[in-house]
Design an enzyme around this catalytic site. Structure first.
Site, short mmCIF file in Angstrom:
data_model
loop_
_atom_site.label_atom_id
_atom_site.label_comp_id
_atom_site.label_asym_id
_atom_site.label_seq_id
_atom_site.Cartn_x
_atom_site.Cartn_y
_atom_site.Cartn_z
CG ASP A 357 -2.49 -5.86 -0.83
OD1 ASP A 357 -3.33 -5.00 -1.16
OD2 ASP A 357 -1.62 -5.66 0.05
CG ASP A 358 -7.80 -4.21 -3.16
OD1 ASP A 358 -8.83 -4.88 -3.06
OD2 ASP A 358 -7.79 -2.99 -3.45
NE ARG A 434 -6.85 2.71 -4.51
CZ ARG A 434 -6.48 1.50 -4.13
NH1 ARG A 434 -6.92 1.00 -3.00
NH2 ARG A 434 -5.67 0.79 -4.86
CE LYS A 467 -1.31 -3.34 2.82
NZ LYS A 467 -0.66 -3.53 1.50
CD1 TRP A 468 -8.12 -1.18 8.95
CD2 TRP A 468 -8.96 -2.88 10.11
NE1 TRP A 468 -9.35 -0.78 9.42
CE2 TRP A 468 -9.89 -1.81 10.14
CE3 TRP A 468 -9.29 -4.06 10.79
CZ2 TRP A 468 -11.10 -1.88 10.82
CZ3 TRP A 468 -10.50 -4.12 11.47
CH2 TRP A 468 -11.39 -3.05 11.47
CG ASP A 469 -5.23 -0.19 2.76
OD1 ASP A 469 -4.93 0.92 3.22
OD2 ASP A 469 -4.76 -0.63 1.69
CG MET A 470 -9.34 4.22 6.49
SD MET A 470 -9.23 5.81 5.70
CE MET A 470 -8.38 6.78 6.91
CG ASP A 537 0.75 2.92 -0.75
OD1 ASP A 537 0.84 1.95 0.02
OD2 ASP A 537 -0.33 3.31 -1.23
C1 GLA Z 1 -3.39 0.87 -0.64
C2 GLA Z 1 -2.25 0.24 0.12
C3 GLA Z 1 -1.46 -0.67 -0.77
C4 GLA Z 1 -2.37 -1.73 -1.33
C5 GLA Z 1 -3.55 -1.08 -2.04
C6 GLA Z 1 -4.58 -2.10 -2.46
O1 GLA Z 1 -2.92 1.74 -1.61
O2 GLA Z 1 -1.46 1.23 0.70
O3 GLA Z 1 -0.40 -1.26 -0.06
O4 GLA Z 1 -2.83 -2.57 -0.30
O5 GLA Z 1 -4.20 -0.13 -1.22
O6 GLA Z 1 -5.66 -1.51 -3.08
#
Ligand code: GLA
Length: 778
Positions: A357-358, A434, A467-470, A537
């Site tokens: 992840d991040d 954020r 996993k493409w986040d926003m 989340d």
């Molecule tokens: C968002 C996503 C989480 C995780 C974090 C990482 O909050 O919903 O699942 O990937 O970013 O910063």
């Protein structure tokens, strides 16, 4: 099926009919949308109303007032005083528009205009209208027969002598007779998405939607209208959705004549779209369905549509892997050693995909920096992504990665090099979310940069999943690339779809999972490019039962990423049993999001058994038909069922809310089984930790022990009790009409191994199998 004759236009799906009439005043009147009627039976529907009432205005002499018609397109300022789907400023400033039917056409496909849409329609109809000044309107109807879905969208073309400005341009309006409906929306917030909200209709307009720049966690674009008295499996229900990922609105208007107008499309606050002569504008596609089999029937239609006409065909029947994601296990604090330790445990327990992840790139050690810089952080990952991916692959697992391509931190190399690429309104310090700013993907050079940089990352290692986040709402709406700033929201989304085509469609074998701080952009537009989504989340099992139930009204569970996480839960601090966390997650796409190395020996054994159980029933769980048997929005507890399409097997998840002593224990009633068939039904075997019993242990064991003492704790490591072993043979008619009487719940007195030991948030899973030959069944 499409049937056109004498002004009557009939669209039929397997169980529904949509009947239009263009033979009066040259307007599209919707004579019927609902249950299927015979193709030769429609003539008596022809309208009989000839005159208006009282102060009503007639737009054509001697004809019925528009306010008494059910219209799919309304002339503006001509006597229909309900809100129109289309409102345009014509050359010279007038908004009065009198549309007249021109012709109907059958097409293979409706224009997509760079937007996602239902794939492979059975039939497409276009109806053409013209306004005297030259504005041209096309209404498109696509028929998806087996899904019982009709989609609608509109294209407006400026054939006037001067410029036109669209002020509102929704995807459809639909007038239904009567007002006897209740409106159900999926509403919520971050970590509390898709909560079912019910409102009865009353005269006036109910407007709902989301203006945050994404389809949003506040109000999802999916909603439904249920005729009063409709319930889970009975009654008439209309379902609606948009194939769209940006700001959107819907409204339900009950007029003075007690008719109901439904409309939906682009968020109109601040919307303004200039059209020079010759230019066109196409709306997003909207999805309409109807069922007379209650909420469940409507959901089955929507699920069928999403599975067969929305998600990328590559993933329609492809089993999705059991994944392990490191986010809640490590947050930003990891290195290669830690990740590989987690991956080794994950592989041993049966996981198939390890997701990083991040935090793997740039100076991304918190959410304050690094977004935009997708160069690997070598301090954390000395072997780079390819080194880590190779080691994960060597453990027998695929490797996946998190990205958030639409955003930038001020503290990043990208922002320092291109501060002008962030969305900023002139003269205003932009709001942050954020700690990040939004990249202006209305601009072609920004889109090009993102496509190249993400693709370079994906080519740099053996990456099977993304996993493409926003992670923030959009603000400070402005782009120097636009002629009119009223175009901003929609242009952003058109830019997003270009990114998704350049990245996801260009790499069809990579499994993409969408995410937007969880379910902030869970919609059909994203699912068109990414077959699955991290829908919240919030990974607390109890909350998830509400979130997943709510989402299931419009979306099938094969689109929902669902993870088992640690307790106390990181969002609610609630403690639920590991088995309940698993039972909740297994009804979606199973993953684990915790530090696998911190699991105890017995927890590892549990997780291993869970993953094996999931794999054994994966086809059923991922591709079966999902039903709600008990909704947490209506009563305490939750019960789900998934049935194989051939009806040969099923799985039931039964979830308790709070434990109530000596509560009524009605037989467990199921549904959707063949009443004539015989089934074997078996509870999933589990273990109970002896610590669960606290001081009660002394009533179970022959010796006296201190429940908090070393002996109990040590014994607990080696000995766990079995849960009740229930296995029955029963007919479908009994299971559905009478219900299964299960063993009694433990209620504070006595001990026997034929009691069910339940506690707050406990759960059970039952597997049902149709017996081939009832006479050999035991
Ligand atoms: C968002 C996503 C989480 C995780 C974090 C990482 O909050 O919903 O699942 O990937 O970013 O910063």
């Amino acid at each position: 099926m499409l049937n056109i004759g004498e002004g009557l236009i009939q669209l039929h799906t397997r169980d529904t009919s949509y009947i239009l009439y263009t033979g009066r005043q040259g307007l599209p009147e919707c004579l019927h949308y609902g249950g299927r009627i015979g193709v030769d039976d429609a003539a008596p529907l022809l309208p009989k109303v000839e005159a208006g009432y009282g102060g009503d205005v007639v737009c054509r002499d001697g004809q019925a007032a528009l306010s008494s018609l059910r219209l799919d397109l309304s002339p503006v300022n001509r006597g229909d005083y309900r809100a129109p789907a289309l409102l345009a400023e014509l050359p010279g400033g007038a908004t009065t528009a009198d549309y007249r039917f021109q012709t109907s056409r059958q097409l293979k496909e409706a224009p997509a205009a760079g937007m996602p849409h239902g794939r492979e329609p059975d039939e497409v109809l276009a109806l053409d209208f013209a306004e005297p000044g030259g504005l041209q309107v096309e209404l498109f109807y696509s028929v998806f027969c087996e899904a019982n879905v009709i989609t609608r969208r509109m294209r407006v073309t400026n054939r006037c002598a001067g410029p036109v400005r669209l002020l509102r341009c929704l995807s459809y309006q639909l007038d239904l007779p009567g007002r006897d409906y209740e409106l159900y929306n999926l509403t919520g917030a971050w970590a509390r998405e898709t909560q079912l909200t019910r409102r009865p209709l009353a005269p006036g307009i109910l407007r709902f939607g989301n203006g945050t720049g994404a389809s949003g966690n506040r109000v999802n674009p999916f909603f439904f209208l249920a005729r009063r008295g409709a319930g889970e499996t009975t009654g008439e229900v209309y379902g609606f959705n948009l194939v769209y990922s940006g700001s959107h609105e819907g409204s339900v208007e009950v007029d003075g004549f007690c008719r109901t107008r439904v409309s939906q499309g682009l968020w109109s606050e601040g919307f303004s779209w200039p059209l020079a002569p010759g230019q066109s504008f196409t709306t997003p596609e909207a999805v309409l369905t109807f069922s007379d089999k209650g909420f469940d029937g409507m959901s089955q239609n929507m699920h069928h549509f999403v599975k067969n006409h929305i998600i990328p065909p590559r993933w329609r029947n492809a089993p999705r892997p059991v994944l392990v994601n490191n986010w809640e296990g490590t947050y930003f604090n990891f290195n290669e050693g830690k990740l590989l330790a987690m991956a080794r445990v994950a592989a041993k327990l049966g996981a198939e995909l390890f997701v990083l992840d991040d935090g793997w790139f740039g100076e991304r050690n918190s959410d304050k920096a690094g977004l935009g810089d997708y160069d690997v952080n070598r301090k954390k990952l000395p072997g780079g992504l390819s080194g880590l991916a190779g080691r994960v692959n060597a453990l027998g697992m695929d490797f996946g990665l998190w990205v958030e391509p639409e955003m930038v931190n001020r503290d990043s190399k990208l922002y320092r090099a291109h501060p002008d690429w962030a969305v900023v309104s002139p003269g205003v310090t932009p709001a942050t979310g954020r700690h990040q700013l939004v990249l202006d993907i209305c601009r072609p050079e920004v889109r090009e940069y993102i496509i190249n940089s993400v693709n370079a990352t994906l080519d740099s290692a053996n990456i099977s999943y993304v996993k493409w986040d926003m992670n923030r709402h959009i603000s400070d709406n402005y782009s120097p690339a636009l002629e009119d700033q009223g175009q901003f929201h929609h242009s952003y989304i058109l830019g997003l779809y270009e990114l998704l085509r350049g990245i996801c469609e260009a790499r069809p074998d990579i499994l993409f999972e969408g995410c937007a701080s969880g379910g902030n952009r869970y919609d059909l537009g994203m699912l068109y490019y990414m077959p699955q989504f991290w829908i919240s989340d919030d990974s607390d099992a109890h909350e998830r039962q509400r979130i997943q139930t709510g989402a299931s009204y419009g979306y099938p569970p094969c689109t929902m990423g669902c993870h088992v996480s640690a307790v106390p839960n990181h969002q609610t601090l609630r403690v639920t049993a590991l088995e309940t966390r698993f039972h909740t997650a297994m009804f979606g796409l199973l993953g684990y999001e915790l530090d696998m190395t911190a699991l105890t020996r017995s927890q590892r054994a549990d997780v291993k058994a869970q993953i094996a159980y999931y794999k054994a029933h994966r086809k059923l769980l991922q591709f079966g038909e999902f039903h709600r048997l008990k909704s947490p929005f209506e009563e305490a507890g939750c019960r789900w069922m998934v049935c194989s399409p051939d009806g040969d097997e099923a799985l039931v998840g039964d979830f308790l809310g709070l434990m109530v002593p000596n509560a009524d224990e009605p037989p467990m009633r199921l549904a959707h089984l063949d009443p004539e068939a015989l089934y074997e039904i078996a509870v999933r075997p589990m273990k109970i930790d002896i610590e669960t019993f606290g001081g009660l242990i002394n009533y179970i064991l022959p010796v006296h022990l201190n429940p908090d003492g070393l002996l109990v704790r040590t014994a607990g490591k080696f000995y766990r009790m079995d849960t009740e072993a229930e296995r029955y043979t029963a007919s479908g008619s009994l299971l559905c009409r009478a219900g299964l009487a299960r063993m009694q719940n433990f209620s504070g007195a006595g001990y026997s191994d034929s009691l069910r030991f339940l506690h707050d948030f406990a759960s059970r899973a039952y597997y049902l199998r149709r017996l081939d030959d009832p006479y050999t069944a035991t």
